[in-house]
Design a protein around this motif. Structure first.
Motif, PDB file in Angstrom:
ATOM      1  N   LEU A 121      22.176   5.169 -18.913  1.00 21.17           N
ATOM      2  CA  LEU A 121      21.449   4.599 -17.781  1.00 21.17           C
ATOM      3  C   LEU A 121      22.305   4.505 -16.538  1.00 21.17           C
ATOM      4  N   THR A 122      23.537   4.038 -16.688  1.00 18.15           N
ATOM      5  CA  THR A 122      24.383   3.933 -15.510  1.00 18.15           C
ATOM      6  C   THR A 122      24.668   5.313 -14.933  1.00 18.15           C
ATOM      7  N   HIS A 123      24.797   6.313 -15.783  1.00 20.17           N
ATOM      8  CA  HIS A 123      24.993   7.689 -15.310  1.00 20.17           C
ATOM      9  C   HIS A 123      23.766   8.174 -14.546  1.00 20.17           C
ATOM     10  N   TYR A 124      22.589   8.016 -15.132  1.00 21.27           N
ATOM     11  CA  TYR A 124      21.379   8.512 -14.473  1.00 21.27           C
ATOM     12  C   TYR A 124      21.139   7.792 -13.143  1.00 21.27           C
ATOM     13  N   ARG A 125      21.331   6.480 -13.134  1.00 18.57           N
ATOM     14  CA  ARG A 125      21.076   5.729 -11.906  1.00 18.57           C
ATOM     15  C   ARG A 125      22.044   6.136 -10.799  1.00 18.57           C
ATOM     16  N   SER A 126      23.251   6.507 -11.163  1.00  7.91           N
ATOM     17  CA  SER A 126      24.229   6.872 -10.143  1.00  7.91           C
ATOM     18  C   SER A 126      23.888   8.189  -9.461  1.00  7.91           C
ATOM     19  N   HIS A 127      22.918   8.931  -9.999  1.00  8.20           N
ATOM     20  CA  HIS A 127      22.550  10.232  -9.422  1.00  8.20           C
ATOM     21  C   HIS A 127      21.228  10.173  -8.641  1.00  8.20           C
ATOM     22  N   TRP A 128      20.705   8.985  -8.373  1.00 10.30           N
ATOM     23  CA  TRP A 128      19.533   8.864  -7.491  1.00 10.30           C
ATOM     24  C   TRP A 128      19.924   9.372  -6.094  1.00 10.30           C
ATOM     25  N   PRO A 129      19.035  10.123  -5.409  1.00  8.76           N
ATOM     26  CA  PRO A 129      17.649  10.468  -5.751  1.00  8.76           C
ATOM     27  C   PRO A 129      17.494  11.782  -6.511  1.00  8.76           C
ATOM     28  N   HIS A 130      18.614  12.488  -6.799  1.00  8.87           N
ATOM     29  CA  HIS A 130      18.497  13.726  -7.578  1.00  8.87           C
ATOM     30  C   HIS A 130      17.825  13.435  -8.916  1.00  8.87           C
ATOM     31  N   THR A 131      18.326  12.426  -9.629  1.00 15.49           N
ATOM     32  CA  THR A 131      17.669  11.931 -10.840  1.00 15.49           C
ATOM     33  C   THR A 131      16.789  10.762 -10.425  1.00 15.49           C
ATOM     34  N   TYR A 177      19.721  -6.514 -23.838  1.00 18.10           N
ATOM     35  CA  TYR A 177      20.606  -7.096 -22.824  1.00 18.10           C
ATOM     36  C   TYR A 177      21.351  -6.005 -22.061  1.00 18.10           C
ATOM     37  N   ALA A 178      21.684  -4.920 -22.745  1.00 17.07           N
ATOM     38  CA  ALA A 178      22.334  -3.807 -22.063  1.00 17.07           C
ATOM     39  C   ALA A 178      21.394  -3.161 -21.055  1.00 17.07           C
ATOM     40  N   MET A 179      20.129  -3.024 -21.419  1.00 17.35           N
ATOM     41  CA  MET A 179      19.151  -2.476 -20.483  1.00 17.35           C
ATOM     42  C   MET A 179      18.938  -3.409 -19.304  1.00 17.35           C
ATOM     43  N   GLN A 180      18.883  -4.703 -19.567  1.00 18.93           N
ATOM     44  CA  GLN A 180      18.721  -5.680 -18.491  1.00 18.93           C
ATOM     45  C   GLN A 180      19.824  -5.526 -17.451  1.00 18.93           C
ATOM     46  N   ALA A 181      21.065  -5.350 -17.916  1.00 20.25           N
ATOM     47  CA  ALA A 181      22.186  -5.198 -16.992  1.00 20.25           C
ATOM     48  C   ALA A 181      22.169  -3.839 -16.310  1.00 20.25           C
ATOM     49  N   ALA A 182      21.891  -2.787 -17.074  1.00 21.43           N
ATOM     50  CA  ALA A 182      21.934  -1.436 -16.507  1.00 21.43           C
ATOM     51  C   ALA A 182      20.769  -1.166 -15.562  1.00 21.43           C
ATOM     52  N   TYR A 183      19.668  -1.913 -15.709  1.00 24.96           N
ATOM     53  CA  TYR A 183      18.503  -1.766 -14.832  1.00 24.96           C
ATOM     54  C   TYR A 183      18.483  -2.826 -13.717  1.00 24.96           C
ATOM     55  N   ALA A 184      19.543  -3.589 -13.568  1.00 27.21           N
ATOM     56  CA  ALA A 184      19.556  -4.635 -12.547  1.00 27.21           C
ATOM     57  C   ALA A 184      19.365  -4.030 -11.159  1.00 27.21           C
ATOM     58  N   PRO A 185      18.769  -4.788 -10.231  1.00 28.05           N
ATOM     59  CA  PRO A 185      18.555  -4.235  -8.886  1.00 28.05           C
ATOM     60  C   PRO A 185      19.840  -3.732  -8.241  1.00 28.05           C
TER      61      PRO A 185
END
Length: 825
Positions: free
Chosen positions: A593-603, A634-642
């Motif tokens: 998740l942290t990898h995918y989020r770091s590639h916004w807006p490509h991902t 809990y890992a998703m909660q942190a990785a999806y935080a605003p």
């Protein structure tokens, strides 16, 4: 129109198959809505199939036939009156008789049925619904149309029944039967509202419009005085717009211009404003029928556009591109009728608390009950709805094609009012499998479903509800036929990432940055309280027959061990193994998740497999079958935080990705510190950061901070405002973490306990597994990182008295540190 619920007085009996004598000779009370399994459980005739090895003892149900029967009273039919039996859902192969006359037959649990009984209704009525084996019928249809490839053991693709009812790699093989949705006797005069479709749109100027399409069933000649009226009411109860038109040719279209409206937004983007829509049918002053729903004004578009990198896949709401922080949804209980509106609401609340903004209703389950979509509407959770085809080739011949079209039209119309529903998808993994399994060659020109995905479903959505987007499948390369561009190409549209888990280590998530990842995940066992409810004490080891029955994935335990080995090692003790397997699941998904989020807006989105479970099982779920959050949640909660910080390698070296998924800019000073595990700083640097709203900003890490003097004894800490991340220079099992770094105390408070924890050196994934002490115990946080000298208080909520000493030591108080010395490669 009047509706008489027919839910009382039912009995159930077995009429065919190889049932035990205690069941084949019994007549038991039946609950409607309900199922054979729930009725037999209530009667004490079967053991709970979710416990121990009981599932394996119920395979005889697969070939059994059943009869539901009830009686009801009815007033005599008046002149000009019509009567119908309305079944919202029958599971699955059924024959319906009223007073000895057959009124209908069904072979599809995913659609509703109406049968005219005007000439059959008496003052005392006997209603019988006979169910025959869905598996037997599936085998018959497979022979009629020709066998088609499918996953798992049974030809679920040959009958319109919930695919995972036949077993899946996370679910039991129970093959339910029964009247699983409400049934009514409906009576009406002259005309009724057969279907109401509200087309809700928002203009470029922000004004709202509702086009209400009302289709009637009419008995006799058309009445020039017959009219349909629609009224829209604001969230505060004030009237917004009304309209009334005459019925022509059995249809009325009422257009309501709502003016400036409050928009419906996904949570995190704005409020979830909803309006009441009331539709009535009248002849002069006499009301014949009515219909009401809540609707929301929002504009949704899916951008699948060619660009220099391939083909994008971006969901826009009200003109705003949304990074999708999603999770896949399966039926929340294999025994479907046990999922109540309150249970739906709890699951959606847990999703929102995990910062999830979209749930994908997966194609091997069901079109969920309206209560699910109601909960998503109210909470601002977007819904991606698959058509119900999964992991198989589907013949486009009759009798299947007609059933597919009927259920599609039925459910697209039923779900139209829900603003949360933003996307229809052709199905799950079928386009992908058609290429990798070479269905065209294997079937020698026989159909496998391409016409459904590219023609039928697209046509139904366009005709019935053109306000919704449609994509032909997941995964898919939109705009390309499967033979033109691989459906699982990471550069085009939707990607499912299953090489991780099945074949390679989770570190390979970073090998690519897909455009949108609609499935990926990693397994872990359920919480301890759930596991120990399902298994006897002697079965609490990973090779017991009962444990393996609740581990449906092929070589699942082997994959868990191979997944742990490079990162945590493999503990020999089952209690430690259970913790390590849960922890590794959380780490793997967080890493992705942290990898995918770091590639916004490509991902542009990530949808974790999966949010929920349907029974107690080792699976990919974040919330187990007894509704308890696993460490993954809990890992998703942190990785999806605003707001999120993550450290990762890029072409230029190590960087900090500053992820700002909020409407406000993020301006602060980034503090970087390479430090020893005991907290002694080795190198520091402060850098001002300006992160615009809804953006990702990359900050290069200087080599003197990115290069450790001691890879196993140092960590890199990045802090920006209240957010922080810790980067290790070696695998956890190789880092010199102190297994005795934590000291703790617990105190009694009003609704539970506070556990105060302090670290003497770096401690990772600090967690209180309170459910090991009481089944109702919940914690407000988990997977905390503590630097040397830092403390955290974990609040435990429970109604049970607990020994405070047990809350402050293993196996309740855990961390990554305490796996050192108990795990091997």
């Amino acid at each position: 129109m009047t509706r008489l619920p027919l839910h009382e007085g039912w009995t159930l009996r077995c009429t065919g198959g190889d049932a035990p004598t205690t069941i084949s000779t019994a007549v038991v009370p039946a609950q409607v809505p309900g199922s054979v399994h729930t009725d037999l459980l209530s009667a004490g005739l079967i053991e709970d199939p979710y416990l121990g090895e009981n599932e394996a003892a119920l395979t005889w149900v697969h070939r059994a036939d059943w009869v539901y029967e009830t009686t009801f009273e009815a007033e005599p039919i008046a002149p000009g009156e019509r009567a119908a039996l309305a079944f919202e859902g029958l599971d699955t192969v059924a024959t319906i008789t009223l007073n000895g006359a057959i009124v209908g037959r069904t072979e599809n649990m995913h659609r509703s049925y109406r049968f005219d009984v005007t000439g059959l209704l008496e003052e005392e009525n006997t209603l019988v619904v006979s169910f025959s084996s869905a598996l037997t019928r599936a085998e018959e249809i497979a022979q009629e149309v020709g066998p088609r490839p499918h996953s798992y053991d049974h030809p679920f693709n040959a009958v319109r029944k919930m695919a995972c009812s036949f077993g899946w790699d996370w679910g039991p093989d129970l093959q339910t039967a029964g009247i699983w949705k409400p049934v009514h006797l409906e009576r009406w005069h002259e005309a009724r509202l057969a279907q109401v479709r509200p087309l809700v749109t928002v203009g470029a100027d922000g004004t709202g419009r509702v086009e209400v399409v009302a289709d009637l069933e009419v008995a006799g000649a058309e009445d020039p005085g017959r009219r349909v009226r629609a009224e829209l009411t604001a969230p505060d109860g004030g009237p917004i717009a009304t309209g009334e038109v005459a019925v022509t040719g059995g249809r009325a279209v009422v257009v309501l211009e709502a003016g400036d409206v409050d928009l419906w937004w996904p949570h995190g983007y704005g409020p979830q404003s909803r309006y009441d829509l009331q539709v009535t049918l009248a002849d002069g002053d006499r009301e014949r029928d009515s219909w009401s729903r809540k609707v929301g004004f929002r504009d949704v578009a899916v951008r699948a556009d060619p660009d220099e990198a391939g083909t994008s896949f971006v969901i826009e709401v009200n003109g705003v591109p949304v990074f999708i922080k999603g999770a896949n949804w399966i039926p929340d209980d294999h025994l479907l009728t046990r999922v109540t509106p309150e249970r739906y609401a709890r699951r959606v609340e847990q999703s929102v608390a995990a910062n999830i903004n979209l749930l994908r209703v997966w194609g091997g389950g069901i079109y969920e009950q309206d209560a699910f979509y109601d909960a998503c509407d109210a909470a601002g959770v977007l819904v991606w709805q698959d058509f119900l085809l999964a992991c198989a080739a589907y013949a486009e011949d009759e009798p299947l094609r007609g059933e597919f079209e009927a259920e599609a039209r039925d459910n697209v119309a039923r779900l139209m009012p829900h603003p949360s529903l933003v996307l229809w998808c052709g199905g799950n993994e079928n386009l992908w499998f058609s290429v990798d399994q070479d269905w065209d060659a294997r079937l020698e020109g026989g159909t496998w479903g391409y016409g459904y995905y590219h023609d039928l479903f697209a046509q139904v959505v366009a005709e019935v509800d053109p306000t919704r987007a449609y994509v032909e499948g997941s995964p898919a390369s939109p705009g390309f036929a499967p033979w033109e561009k691989h459906p699982n190409d990471p550069d085009h549209g939707l990607k499912h990432e299953w090489a991780v888990w099945n074949q390679v280590d989770y570190s390979h998530y970073r090998d690519e940055a897909p455009r949108f990842v609609s499935e990926f995940g990693f397994q872990g066992p359920p919480t301890w309280a759930t596991l120990t409810r399902a298994l006897a004490p002697q079965d609490l080891h990973k090779e017991s027959a009962a444990f393996l029955l609740h581990q449906k994935a092929p070589d699942g335990n082997g994959k868990l061990d191979r997944g742990m080995a490079p990162h945590l090692g493999i503990p020999e003790d089952f209690t430690d193994w259970h913790w390590a397997a849960q922890l590794n699941q959380a780490h793997a998904v967080r890493y992705a998740l942290t990898h995918y989020r770091s590639h916004w807006p490509h991902t542009a989105g990530a949808i974790v497999w999966q949010i929920n479970d349907c029974w107690p099982v080792t699976s990919w779920a974040a919330i187990d079958g007894d509704e308890r959050p696993k460490p993954l949640w809990y890992a998703m909660q942190a990785a999806y935080a605003p707001r999120l910080l993550t450290i990762a390698p890029r072409e230029t070296g190590l960087v900090v990705a500053v992820v700002n998924d909020s409407d406000d800019t993020w301006d602060d000073t980034l503090h970087l510190c390479r430090e020893s595990l005991d907290g002694v700083g080795q190198a520091t640097e402060d850098t001002p950061v300006h992160a615009p709203a809804r953006s990702v900003t990359l900050v290069q890490i200087p080599a003197r901070l990115a290069t450790p003097a001691d890879a196993t004894g140092e960590a890199l800490v990045a802090t920006l405002g209240e957010e922080r991340t810790v980067h290790l220079f070696a695998e956890l099992k190789d880092v010199a973490l102190d297994p005795d770094a934590l000291t703790a105390s617990a105190t009694r408070v009003g609704d539970g306990y506070d556990v105060h924890i302090t670290a003497s050196s770096l401690a990772l994934d600090v967690t209180v597994l309170a459910d090991r002490l009481a089944p109702d115990a919940r914690t407000d946080r988990a997977l905390d990182t503590l630097r040397a000298g830092e403390s955290v208080t974990v609040h435990v909520t429970t109604e049970h008295p607990l020994e405070t000493g047990l809350l402050t030591a293993a196996p309740v108080l855990r961390s990554s540190n305490d796996l050192h010395g108990v795990a091997t490669d």
